[in-house]
Design a protein around this motif. Sequence first.
Motif, short mmCIF file in Angstrom:
data_model
loop_
_atom_site.label_atom_id
_atom_site.label_comp_id
_atom_site.label_asym_id
_atom_site.label_seq_id
_atom_site.Cartn_x
_atom_site.Cartn_y
_atom_site.Cartn_z
N ASN A 1 -9.44 -3.80 4.62
CA ASN A 1 -9.48 -2.45 5.15
C ASN A 1 -8.20 -2.26 5.98
N PHE A 2 -7.45 -1.20 5.68
CA PHE A 2 -6.22 -0.94 6.42
C PHE A 2 -6.10 0.54 6.72
N SER A 3 -5.68 0.85 7.95
CA SER A 3 -5.30 2.21 8.32
C SER A 3 -4.13 2.09 9.28
N PHE A 4 -3.29 3.12 9.32
CA PHE A 4 -2.13 3.08 10.20
C PHE A 4 -2.55 3.11 11.67
N LEU B 1 0.86 -1.18 0.00
CA LEU B 1 0.00 0.00 0.00
C LEU B 1 0.89 1.23 0.00
N SER B 2 0.64 2.15 -0.92
CA SER B 2 1.51 3.31 -1.06
C SER B 2 0.72 4.61 -1.01
N THR B 3 1.36 5.60 -0.40
CA THR B 3 0.88 6.98 -0.46
C THR B 3 2.02 7.82 -1.03
N GLU B 4 1.84 9.13 -1.06
CA GLU B 4 2.91 9.99 -1.58
C GLU B 4 4.16 9.93 -0.73
N SER B 5 3.97 9.76 0.59
CA SER B 5 5.11 9.85 1.49
C SER B 5 5.60 8.51 2.03
N ALA B 6 4.80 7.45 1.92
CA ALA B 6 5.22 6.18 2.52
C ALA B 6 4.58 5.01 1.79
#
Length: 169
Positions: A51-54, A33-38
Motif C-alpha cells: 500500500n503506497f500513498s504520497f 508506480l506511475s500516474t499521468e503526471s508523475a
Amino acid sequence: MKNYLLFILLVITTLCYPQQKSITIKWNGSQTLSTESASVVVPSFEKDAFNFSFEEGLRYSTIWKTNGRIDENSVSVSNLVTRAISETELYQLNRNIIPSGIELKLRNSSARGDNYLSVEFHPIIKDNGVFKRVESLSISYNRSNQPVLRTTTAIMNSVLDQGEWHKFY
C-alpha cells in the motif's frame, strides 16, 4: 461439580488468553508506480499487502478472519526482526514520513456475520538515524468483551414532502 468448574476455567482461559499473529514480509527489490503526471520508485514487497500513498508513504496492510471482536487497545508487538538498509535502497521514498518505530493501526470489521481484523503499519522505520526494514514481527491482541453498538437511522420523509407545490402549464 469438578467437571463444571474445570469447564468454566477452560472457557475463561480461552477467552482471556491473548491471541497472536506472526507476519513475515517478503521483500522484492523496487517497484515503479506511475500516474499521468508523475512516477516514483519505492521499495517493494508482496503485492497483496503493498500500500503506497504520497501522504502516508509505504504501508503494509493485511486482514484476517477472527473468532470475535478484538480490543484495539490491547495490541502489542513482539519478536520484531529488522535489517538495516542503505539510503539508496529507499529509492524515492520520502524520508521525512518514515516513523521512528512501529506504529500499528488495528481495526475491527464485520461482514456477513464474520469478524475480521485489519492491521496496517510502516514496514520501514528509522532507528537512531539508521533506516531499517521489517523482516518479521508478531502481534498479540486480546478479545473484546464490549458489545457491538449498532446505530440505526430513522426513515424520514423527503424534504420535498413539505411546502406548497404548484403545477406550471
